[in-house]
Scaffold this active site. Structure first.
Site, PDB file in Angstrom:
ATOM      1  N   ASP A   1       1.357  15.321  10.917  1.00  0.00           N
ATOM      2  CA  ASP A   1       1.790  15.799   9.716  1.00  0.00           C
ATOM      3  C   ASP A   1       2.640  17.160   9.734  1.00  0.00           C
ATOM      4  O   ASP A   1       2.279  18.201   9.047  1.00  0.00           O
ATOM      5  CB  ASP A   1       0.446  16.008   8.440  1.00  0.00           C
ATOM      6  CG  ASP A   1      -0.433  14.598   8.589  1.00  0.00           C
ATOM      7  OD1 ASP A   1      -0.014  13.682   8.852  1.00  0.00           O
ATOM      8  OD2 ASP A   1      -1.720  15.108   8.126  1.00  0.00           O
TER       9      ASP A   1
ATOM     10  N   ASP B   1       0.249   9.138   1.031  1.00  0.00           N
ATOM     11  CA  ASP B   1       0.892  10.556   1.042  1.00  0.00           C
ATOM     12  C   ASP B   1       2.371  10.527   0.634  1.00  0.00           C
ATOM     13  O   ASP B   1       3.099   9.860   1.131  1.00  0.00           O
ATOM     14  CB  ASP B   1       0.733  11.222   2.295  1.00  0.00           C
ATOM     15  CG  ASP B   1      -0.387  11.530   2.985  1.00  0.00           C
ATOM     16  OD1 ASP B   1      -1.422  10.965   2.475  1.00  0.00           O
ATOM     17  OD2 ASP B   1      -0.487  11.671   4.125  1.00  0.00           O
TER      18      ASP B   1
ATOM     19  N   TRP C   1       0.860  -1.268   0.088  1.00  0.00           N
ATOM     20  CA  TRP C   1      -0.119   0.113  -0.011  1.00  0.00           C
ATOM     21  C   TRP C   1       0.943   1.277   0.151  1.00  0.00           C
ATOM     22  O   TRP C   1       2.074   1.340   0.435  1.00  0.00           O
ATOM     23  CB  TRP C   1      -1.048   0.093   1.384  1.00  0.00           C
ATOM     24  CG  TRP C   1      -1.518   1.164   1.318  1.00  0.00           C
ATOM     25  CD1 TRP C   1      -0.985   2.294   2.171  1.00  0.00           C
ATOM     26  CD2 TRP C   1      -2.473   1.640   0.976  1.00  0.00           C
ATOM     27  NE1 TRP C   1      -2.096   3.317   2.478  1.00  0.00           N
ATOM     28  CE2 TRP C   1      -2.952   3.090   1.536  1.00  0.00           C
ATOM     29  CE3 TRP C   1      -3.518   1.316   0.008  1.00  0.00           C
ATOM     30  CZ2 TRP C   1      -4.105   3.698   1.309  1.00  0.00           C
ATOM     31  CZ3 TRP C   1      -4.705   2.111  -0.115  1.00  0.00           C
ATOM     32  CH2 TRP C   1      -4.853   3.469   0.236  1.00  0.00           C
TER      33      TRP C   1
ATOM     34  N   GLU D   1      -5.534  18.133   7.320  1.00  0.00           N
ATOM     35  CA  GLU D   1      -4.226  17.195   7.067  1.00  0.00           C
ATOM     36  C   GLU D   1      -3.020  17.849   6.194  1.00  0.00           C
ATOM     37  O   GLU D   1      -3.319  18.556   5.565  1.00  0.00           O
ATOM     38  CB  GLU D   1      -4.624  16.093   6.440  1.00  0.00           C
ATOM     39  CG  GLU D   1      -5.737  15.265   7.434  1.00  0.00           C
ATOM     40  CD  GLU D   1      -5.949  13.743   6.921  1.00  0.00           C
ATOM     41  OE1 GLU D   1      -6.055  12.746   7.753  1.00  0.00           O
ATOM     42  OE2 GLU D   1      -6.301  13.375   5.692  1.00  0.00           O
TER      43      GLU D   1
HETATM   44  C1  FRU Z   1      -3.613  11.972   4.894  1.00  0.00           C
HETATM   45  C2  FRU Z   1      -3.168  11.201   6.157  1.00  0.00           C
HETATM   46  C3  FRU Z   1      -2.451  11.906   7.197  1.00  0.00           C
HETATM   47  C4  FRU Z   1      -1.688  10.722   7.867  1.00  0.00           C
HETATM   48  C5  FRU Z   1      -1.388   9.898   7.035  1.00  0.00           C
HETATM   49  C6  FRU Z   1      -1.641   8.413   7.418  1.00  0.00           C
HETATM   50  O1  FRU Z   1      -3.743  11.119   4.034  1.00  0.00           O
HETATM   51  O2  FRU Z   1      -4.383  10.564   6.825  1.00  0.00           O
HETATM   52  O3  FRU Z   1      -2.993  12.895   8.039  1.00  0.00           O
HETATM   53  O4  FRU Z   1      -0.480  11.238   8.468  1.00  0.00           O
HETATM   54  O5  FRU Z   1      -2.396   9.887   5.852  1.00  0.00           O
HETATM   55  O6  FRU Z   1      -0.923   7.465   6.659  1.00  0.00           O
END
Ligand code: FRU
Length: 483
Positions: free
Chosen positions: A171, A47, A44, A225
Site C-alpha cells: 500500500d 479500498d 467486487w 494497512e
Molecule cells: C486493505 C487491503 C490492502 C491491500 C488491499 C487488497 O483493505 O487489505 O492492504 O492492498 O486491501 O485488496
C-alpha cells in the site's frame, strides 16, 4: 434473456405530508444499488486507490474484481469526475498478470509528474495462487492521457523482501517534499504493525530510510494497512488502518479500524513524534481512507464503505462494496474533523421538507430514497434520548440517537452490537445525514464525529425523528432529495 420489471402501486407518505399514489418501477434486482456513491458497475470493490487530480479531472481508482463479488485477483477500477460528486466509469487501469503482480494489483497511490499520471501499487504474488501472499513488491504504471496505463518495464521498483525485515509489505503512498519523492508503506514486522519510508530523486530508484511509526510491542496491531501521511496546518497527520486491535469497550468494535495520529515530523532525521491513536469513524463500514490535496488546497479523503469479512447483501445483485462520499479534513485542537465535501450541494435536486417541528415522542416525517437530511436542535436539560429512526415497514432498518444517560451516540441496525461513541457536554446537536439506497453517513456537529454504515432497507424507508424525556425539543429539519 428477458428481464421482468414489476410495476405496482402503493400508498406512501410523501414529504409534503399528503398521502400520494405513486407508481414504482420496482426492479427487485436493484434495490441496494447506490445513487450517488462510487461503486463498481459489477463485481467486487474494496479500498480507494490513486486519489488524484490530473488534467482538469479528479481520478479515483479502487480495488476491484470484475469477475466475482468476492476479492479474487484484484484489478484497479477507475472513475473520474470534474466536481468530486458526478463520476464516470473508465476502463480498468491495472490488470494483474505479470510475474510480479499475478495475484493482484493491490492498493496504492497516484501522483502527477510532468505530463504523466503515475500509479504506485503493490504486486501481490502467491505461490499457491490464492488471495493470500508469499511476497509483495512495489510497482509503477504510467499514463499520458489518464486512461491507459503502462506498467514500468523495470518493475518491481521495490522488491521483496523489505530491507528491514517483515512479511506483509504493501500500500505505497507517494508524495513530494522539496526536491525529493517519498514513499510510505504498511509493513508487518513479526507481530508489529508499522510504516516504513523510502526516498527517491527520480521515482524509479528508491532508498530505504527507515521506520516512520510503529506499534512497537504490537499493542497497536500486527499490521498497518493503507497509510497516508500529510501536513495539515502546522502538524503532520498519519492515517492508517491497523489490523489486530482488540475490542476495548466501545472502541475498535469492527474487525479492523481506520484512525490517525497527529504530531511533529522532521524530514532530516525521519523523526515523527506523535500522540495517541484515534478512530476516525464509529459506524460499521469505514476502512482504508486515502486523501489528496485539491487544487484549491483542501485535504479531501475517501474511504471504503465496507469492512473485511462483513456480509454484502448486495452481492445477490451482482456487485459488492462502495466508497464513502469524499470528505474535507480539518485539524481542530489536534482532532481530525471530517465534513462532507462542499460539492455535495451540487447533488441537491429539490428541497423536500423544511420545517421547525416540536418533537416530544415519535414524529413521522416522510419516506426517502437518496437524501441529505439536516437536523438541528438545542438540547434541553431533561432529555434522555434524541435521534432518528429509518423503518422500511417490514421493521427497523436503523436507529441513530444520542443517549444522555450514558452520554453516547449510538447506531443500531438491530443486528449485531450497536456502534457507539461517547461525548462530553452537549448543548446543541447538528446532524448532517447522507442517506442512499443502502448506506448511511452521519456527520455530527460539523464533522466532529462521524458514523458510516451500510444499511439494507427493502424499500424506501420512512424517516421519523424522536425524543424521550420530559422536555419537548424544537427541531429544525431540512431534507434535500439527491440525484
Ligand atoms: C486493505 C487491503 C490492502 C491491500 C488491499 C487488497 O483493505 O487489505 O492492504 O492492498 O486491501 O485488496
Amino acid at each position: 434473456q428477458f428481464q421482468f420489471i414489476l410495476i405496482f402501486i402503493s400508498l406512501k407518505k410523501n414529504c409534503f405530508g399528503n398521502e400520494e399514489i405513486v407508481t414504482l418501477a420496482n426492479d427487485e434486482n436493484l434495490k441496494y444499488r447506490l445513487h450517488y456513491h462510487i461503486m463498481a458497475s459489477s463485481g467486487w470493490m474494496n479500498d480507494p486507490n490513486g486519489f488524484s487530480f490530473f488534467n482538469g479531472d479528479y481520478h479515483i481508482f479502487y480495488q476491484h474484481n470484475p469477475y466475482e463479488v468476492t476479492p479474487g485477483n484484484v484489478h484497479w477500477g477507475h472513475v473520474k469526475s470534474k466536481d468530486l460528486v458526478h463520476w464516470k466509469y473508465l476502463p480498468n487501469a491495472l490488470t494483474p498478470g505479470e510475474p510480479y503482480d499475478r495475484n493482484g494489483c493491490f492498493s496504492g497511490t497516484a501522483i502527477v509528474d510532468g505530463n504523466n499520471l503515475i500509479l504506485f501499487y503493490t504486486g501481490n504474488v502467491d505461490e499457491n495462487n490464492s488471495t493470500n501472499y508469499s511476497s509483495q513488491n512495489q510497482n509503477m504504471a504510467l499514463s499520458g492521457d489518464g486512461v491507459k496505463f503502462e506498467k514500468f518495464s523495470r518493475n518491481p521498483i521495490i522488491p521483496f523482501p523489505p530491507e528491514d525485515g517483515g512479511s506483509a509489505f504493501r500500500d505505497p503512498k507517494v508524495w513530494k517534499h522539496e526536491d525529493n519523492w517519498y514513499l510510505l508503506m504498511g509493513n508487518q514486522a513479526k507481530e508489529n504493525g508499522r510504516v516504513v519510508l523510502y526516498e527517491s530523486k527520480d521515482l524509479k530508484n528508491w532508498n530505504y530510510i527507515g521506520v516512520l511509526a510503529s506499534s512497537w510491542n504490537g499493542s497497536l496491531g500486527y499490521m498497518w494497512e493503507c497509510p497516508d501521511f500529510f501536513k495539515l496546518n502546522e502538524s503532520y497527520v498519519l492515517i492508517f488502518s491497523p489490523q489486530g486491535l482488540e475490542r476495548d469497550g466501545d472502541k475498535y468494535a469492527n474487525l479492523y479500524q481506520t484512525g490517525y495520529v497527529v504530531g511533529g515530523y522532521c524530514y532530516e532525521y525521519n523523526h515523527f513524534s506523535y500522540g495517541h491513536f484515534t478512530e476516525m469513524d464509529f459506524g460499521h463500514d469505514f476502512y482504508a481512507m486515502q486523501t489528496m490535496e485539491t487544487p484549491d488546497k483542501r485535504r479531501v479523503g475517501v474511504a471504503w464503505m465496507g469492512m473485511w469479512e462483513s456480509n454484502f447483501p448486495e452481492s445477490e445483485e451482482g456487485w459488492a462494496g462502495a466508497l464513502t462520499i469524499p470528505r474535507e479534513l480539518y485539524l481542530e485542537e489536534g482532532k481530525l474533523i471530517q465534513k462532507p465535501i462542499r460539492e455535495t450541494k451540487l447533488l441537491r435536486k429539490s428541497l423536500l421538507f423544511s420545517k421547525l417541528i416540536t418533537v416530544n415522542g415519535m414524529e413521522e416525517i416522510c419516506e426517502l430514497k437518496a437524501a441529505e437530511i439536516d437536523i438541528d436542535t438545542k438540547l434541553c436539560a431533561d432529555i434522555d434520548e434524541f435521534g432518528f429512526v429509518l423503518d422500511d415497514q417490514e421493521g427497523l432498518v436503523v436507529k441513530f440517537y444520542l443517549n444522555e444517560t450514558d452520554k453516547t451516540f449510538n447506531l443500531d441496525r438491530g443486528d449485531e452490537d450497536p456502534r457507539k461513541t461517547g461525548f462530553e457536554e452537549l448543548l446543541y446537536l447538528k446532524m448532517q445525514i447522507f442517506l442512499d439506497a443502502s448506506s448511511l453517513e452521519v456527520f455530527l456537529n460539523d464533522g466532529e464525529i462521524t458514523f458510516t454504515s451500510r444499511i439494507y432497507p427493502n424499500q424506501s424507508p420512512l424517516l421519523s425523528i424522536f425524543s424521550r424525556g420530559s422536555c419537548a425539543l424544537d427541531v429544525d429539519v431540512k431534507i434535500f432529495e439527491l440525484e
